[in-house]
Design a protein around this motif. Structure first.
Motif, PDB file in Angstrom:
ATOM      1  N   ASP A  50     -39.750   7.730  15.913  1.00  0.00           N
ATOM      2  CA  ASP A  50     -39.401   7.911  14.503  1.00  0.00           C
ATOM      3  C   ASP A  50     -38.892   9.338  14.303  1.00  0.00           C
ATOM      4  O   ASP A  50     -39.423  10.278  14.897  1.00  0.00           O
ATOM      5  CB  ASP A  50     -40.633   7.666  13.632  1.00  0.00           C
TER       6      ASP A  50
ATOM      7  N   LYS B 121     -31.808   8.663  15.197  1.00  0.00           N
ATOM      8  CA  LYS B 121     -30.942   7.525  15.501  1.00  0.00           C
ATOM      9  C   LYS B 121     -29.926   7.301  14.372  1.00  0.00           C
ATOM     10  O   LYS B 121     -28.733   7.138  14.626  1.00  0.00           O
ATOM     11  CB  LYS B 121     -31.786   6.256  15.722  1.00  0.00           C
ATOM     12  N   ASP B 122     -30.419   7.294  13.141  1.00  0.00           N
ATOM     13  CA  ASP B 122     -29.505   7.059  12.001  1.00  0.00           C
ATOM     14  C   ASP B 122     -28.468   8.179  11.899  1.00  0.00           C
ATOM     15  O   ASP B 122     -27.289   7.931  11.637  1.00  0.00           O
ATOM     16  CB  ASP B 122     -30.278   7.011  10.673  1.00  0.00           C
TER      17      ASP B 122
ATOM     18  N   PHE C 162     -32.389  -3.275  14.617  1.00  0.00           N
ATOM     19  CA  PHE C 162     -33.430  -4.262  14.917  1.00  0.00           C
ATOM     20  C   PHE C 162     -34.788  -3.752  14.456  1.00  0.00           C
ATOM     21  O   PHE C 162     -35.308  -2.780  15.001  1.00  0.00           O
ATOM     22  CB  PHE C 162     -33.455  -4.563  16.421  1.00  0.00           C
TER      23      PHE C 162
ATOM     24  N   ALA D 189     -38.852  -5.223  13.002  1.00  0.00           N
ATOM     25  CA  ALA D 189     -39.822  -6.213  13.483  1.00  0.00           C
ATOM     26  C   ALA D 189     -39.208  -7.603  13.340  1.00  0.00           C
ATOM     27  O   ALA D 189     -38.594  -7.912  12.318  1.00  0.00           O
ATOM     28  CB  ALA D 189     -41.099  -6.103  12.667  1.00  0.00           C
ATOM     29  N   PRO D 190     -39.334  -8.441  14.357  1.00  0.00           N
ATOM     30  CA  PRO D 190     -38.677  -9.751  14.305  1.00  0.00           C
ATOM     31  C   PRO D 190     -39.234 -10.647  13.195  1.00  0.00           C
ATOM     32  O   PRO D 190     -40.425 -10.598  12.880  1.00  0.00           O
ATOM     33  CB  PRO D 190     -38.958 -10.353  15.690  1.00  0.00           C
TER      34      PRO D 190
ATOM     35  N   ARG E 180     -31.877 -12.778  19.367  1.00  0.00           N
ATOM     36  CA  ARG E 180     -31.295 -12.066  18.212  1.00  0.00           C
ATOM     37  C   ARG E 180     -30.380 -10.932  18.659  1.00  0.00           C
ATOM     38  O   ARG E 180     -29.476 -10.510  17.932  1.00  0.00           O
ATOM     39  CB  ARG E 180     -32.403 -11.529  17.301  1.00  0.00           C
TER      40      ARG E 180
ATOM     41  N   ASN F 196     -29.082   0.187  16.753  1.00  0.00           N
ATOM     42  CA  ASN F 196     -30.129   1.097  16.313  1.00  0.00           C
ATOM     43  C   ASN F 196     -31.453   0.381  16.588  1.00  0.00           C
ATOM     44  O   ASN F 196     -31.824  -0.530  15.863  1.00  0.00           O
ATOM     45  CB  ASN F 196     -29.935   1.377  14.811  1.00  0.00           C
ATOM     46  N   ARG F 197     -32.136   0.782  17.645  1.00  0.00           N
ATOM     47  CA  ARG F 197     -33.200   0.015  18.292  1.00  0.00           C
ATOM     48  C   ARG F 197     -32.577  -1.237  18.921  1.00  0.00           C
ATOM     49  O   ARG F 197     -31.422  -1.568  18.641  1.00  0.00           O
ATOM     50  CB  ARG F 197     -34.357  -0.349  17.363  1.00  0.00           C
TER      51      ARG F 197
ATOM     52  N   GLU G 290     -37.310  -2.584  22.382  1.00  0.00           N
ATOM     53  CA  GLU G 290     -38.557  -2.615  21.606  1.00  0.00           C
ATOM     54  C   GLU G 290     -39.541  -3.616  22.201  1.00  0.00           C
ATOM     55  O   GLU G 290     -40.757  -3.465  22.072  1.00  0.00           O
ATOM     56  CB  GLU G 290     -38.276  -2.975  20.141  1.00  0.00           C
ATOM     57  N   ASP G 291     -39.001  -4.634  22.863  1.00  0.00           N
ATOM     58  CA  ASP G 291     -39.856  -5.688  23.411  1.00  0.00           C
ATOM     59  C   ASP G 291     -40.595  -5.270  24.679  1.00  0.00           C
ATOM     60  O   ASP G 291     -41.438  -6.023  25.187  1.00  0.00           O
ATOM     61  CB  ASP G 291     -39.024  -6.959  23.628  1.00  0.00           C
TER      62      ASP G 291
ATOM     63  N   VAL H 142     -42.693  -1.112  21.770  1.00  0.00           N
ATOM     64  CA  VAL H 142     -43.706  -1.321  20.726  1.00  0.00           C
ATOM     65  C   VAL H 142     -44.618  -2.493  21.081  1.00  0.00           C
ATOM     66  O   VAL H 142     -45.833  -2.455  20.849  1.00  0.00           O
ATOM     67  CB  VAL H 142     -43.045  -1.478  19.329  1.00  0.00           C
ATOM     68  N   VAL H 143     -44.034  -3.516  21.692  1.00  0.00           N
ATOM     69  CA  VAL H 143     -44.846  -4.694  22.058  1.00  0.00           C
ATOM     70  C   VAL H 143     -45.923  -4.304  23.068  1.00  0.00           C
ATOM     71  O   VAL H 143     -47.074  -4.722  22.971  1.00  0.00           O
ATOM     72  CB  VAL H 143     -43.928  -5.816  22.597  1.00  0.00           C
TER      73      VAL H 143
ATOM     74  N   ASP I  14     -47.738   5.555  15.243  1.00  0.00           N
ATOM     75  CA  ASP I  14     -46.922   5.679  16.456  1.00  0.00           C
ATOM     76  C   ASP I  14     -47.011   7.094  17.010  1.00  0.00           C
ATOM     77  O   ASP I  14     -46.989   7.299  18.227  1.00  0.00           O
ATOM     78  CB  ASP I  14     -45.456   5.316  16.149  1.00  0.00           C
TER      79      ASP I  14
HETATM   80  P1  ATP Z   1     -36.381   3.201  11.901  1.00  0.00           P
HETATM   81  O1  ATP Z   1     -35.786   2.551  13.102  1.00  0.00           O
HETATM   82  O2  ATP Z   1     -35.823   4.541  11.626  1.00  0.00           O
HETATM   83  O3  ATP Z   1     -37.878   3.174  11.890  1.00  0.00           O
HETATM   84  P2  ATP Z   1     -36.396   1.488   9.579  1.00  0.00           P
HETATM   85  O4  ATP Z   1     -37.755   1.988   9.195  1.00  0.00           O
HETATM   86  O5  ATP Z   1     -35.351   1.349   8.540  1.00  0.00           O
HETATM   87  O6  ATP Z   1     -35.790   2.364  10.730  1.00  0.00           O
HETATM   88  P3  ATP Z   1     -37.440  -1.059  10.164  1.00  0.00           P
HETATM   89  O7  ATP Z   1     -36.708  -2.228   9.576  1.00  0.00           O
HETATM   90  O8  ATP Z   1     -38.736  -0.619   9.540  1.00  0.00           O
HETATM   91  O9  ATP Z   1     -36.469   0.126  10.348  1.00  0.00           O
HETATM   92  O10 ATP Z   1     -37.697  -1.420  11.705  1.00  0.00           O
HETATM   93  C1  ATP Z   1     -38.172  -0.511  12.610  1.00  0.00           C
HETATM   94  C2  ATP Z   1     -39.533  -0.953  13.110  1.00  0.00           C
HETATM   95  O11 ATP Z   1     -39.411  -2.253  13.690  1.00  0.00           O
HETATM   96  C3  ATP Z   1     -40.065  -0.022  14.167  1.00  0.00           C
HETATM   97  O12 ATP Z   1     -41.393   0.316  13.879  1.00  0.00           O
HETATM   98  C4  ATP Z   1     -39.998  -0.865  15.424  1.00  0.00           C
HETATM   99  O13 ATP Z   1     -40.981  -0.540  16.374  1.00  0.00           O
HETATM  100  C5  ATP Z   1     -40.159  -2.261  14.882  1.00  0.00           C
HETATM  101  N1  ATP Z   1     -39.618  -3.255  15.814  1.00  0.00           N
HETATM  102  C6  ATP Z   1     -38.370  -3.354  16.264  1.00  0.00           C
HETATM  103  N2  ATP Z   1     -38.245  -4.339  17.176  1.00  0.00           N
HETATM  104  C7  ATP Z   1     -39.464  -4.896  17.287  1.00  0.00           C
HETATM  105  C8  ATP Z   1     -39.990  -5.947  18.095  1.00  0.00           C
HETATM  106  N3  ATP Z   1     -39.218  -6.624  18.930  1.00  0.00           N
HETATM  107  N4  ATP Z   1     -41.289  -6.247  17.941  1.00  0.00           N
HETATM  108  C9  ATP Z   1     -42.075  -5.573  17.081  1.00  0.00           C
HETATM  109  N5  ATP Z   1     -41.634  -4.554  16.316  1.00  0.00           N
HETATM  110  C10 ATP Z   1     -40.357  -4.219  16.423  1.00  0.00           C
END
Ligand code: ATP
Length: 270
Positions: free
Chosen positions: A69, A73-74, A94, A96-97, A109, A124-125, A129-130, A133-134, A202
């Motif tokens: 975080d 990235k943005d 991407f 959380a799914p 996806r 962007n991600r 992530e799989d 974070v997983v 995190d």
């Molecule tokens: P940023 O990427 O800057 O956090 P954001 O807060 O706008 O951007 P979100 O829509 O909140 O983006 O998504 C980011 C969150 O989604 C992260 O915490 C990331 O770990 C989680 N994430 C992404 N892919 C997965 C995945 N496959 N499984 C579980 N969580 C995921």
């Protein structure tokens, strides 16, 4: 200016991800004005190469941005690609799914968002992530995420064979710089929307993420889809290093603008 392109992560040796490694390298242009000028130049060149990528029509390029975080990235999406035409870009983020996404394999996806030939894609991600974070949050068992390194390599090899050059960047910030940026998000009302209390969890899992990133990069940095570690404590240096690396990679594609298939002189006369 000499190229500032980054070296890829070597497949068998985990990259160093200490706090010091987030500082910009010493051979960058010194001073804000010099950095800005260098960035303007390379961003323009990237824009020209994107036009050539489109005209050439034999390749696509997929830029994967990963990072903790507030690693930028943005910001990198906004600034590195500002010389590119939105017409030739395909950007996907991407989170959380969703339930529907979870009902499919983890690449489903992601595959749908891979840029077609001619396009410069930005993730962007991503599917990483799989295995990040997983793994760190225990959202799936090791028996689920460990085989994904091989699955990712097979997926990326499939993309490479179809003409997609996959380039993956880990934006590496130090603990102190992340703290500063997260506090800015709290202190400045205009930035509060970007703050997510979950980001602090995190941050607590810093070392577990470091280990997960190191293993993902070591196992999945391949000649056809390399990983790069970007020292990202300084935003301009971060952008300069990413842009230079992309310019080197796009030049290596030896892009060719097609010859006219009509009589140019006749068209001019007409
Ligand atoms: P940023 O990427 O800057 O956090 P954001 O807060 O706008 O951007 P979100 O829509 O909140 O983006 O998504 C980011 C969150 O989604 C992260 O915490 C990331 O770990 C989680 N994430 C992404 N892919 C997965 C995945 N496959 N499984 C579980 N969580 C995921």
């Amino acid at each position: 200016m000499a190229s500032l392109a980054l070296a890829p992560v070597a497949p068998a040796s985990p990259p160093r991800l200490a706090d010091d490694d987030a500082h910009p390298p010493a051979d960058l242009p010194q001073g804000k004005a010099a950095l800005v000028a260098a960035l303007d130049e390379v961003v323009d060149e990237l824009g020209d190469l994107q036009q050539a990528l489109y005209a050439d029509a034999r390749h696509a390029v997929l830029v994967v941005l990963q990072g903790r975080d507030a690693s930028g990235k943005d910001g990198a999406v906004r600034r590195v690609f500002r010389g590119c035409s939105p017409l030739g870009l395909h950007v996907a983020a991407f989170g959380a799914p969703t339930a529907a996404e979870r009902a499919h394999d983890f690449l489903w996806r992601v595959h749908r968002e891979v840029p077609p030939l001619r396009y410069l894609g930005i993730f962007n991600r991503s599917h990483y992530e799989d295995v990040l974070v997983v793994r760190v949050r225990g959202l799936g068992s090791e028996a689920t995420w460990r085989p994904r390194f091989e699955q990712i390599n097979a997926f990326e090899a499939t993309l490479a064979a179809a003409g997609v050059r996959v380039l993956k960047f880990f934006l590496h910030v130090s603990r102190a710089e992340q703290r500063k940026r997260l506090l800015e998000r709290l202190d400045e009302p205009g930035k509060r929307w970007k703050f997510d209390p979950g980001d602090l969890d995190d941050r607590d899992a810093w070392d577990a993420y470091t280990e997960a990133y190191q293993e993902a990069m070591t196992r999945c940095s391949t000649p056809e889809a390399p990983w790069y570690v970007v020292p990202a404590d300084d935003k301009k240096a971060r952008d300069l290093l990413i842009a230079h690396t992309l310019v080197r990679e796009l030049r290596a594609l030896d892009l060719r603008v097609p010859e006219a298939t009509f009589d140019v002189e006749a068209a001019r006369a007409g």
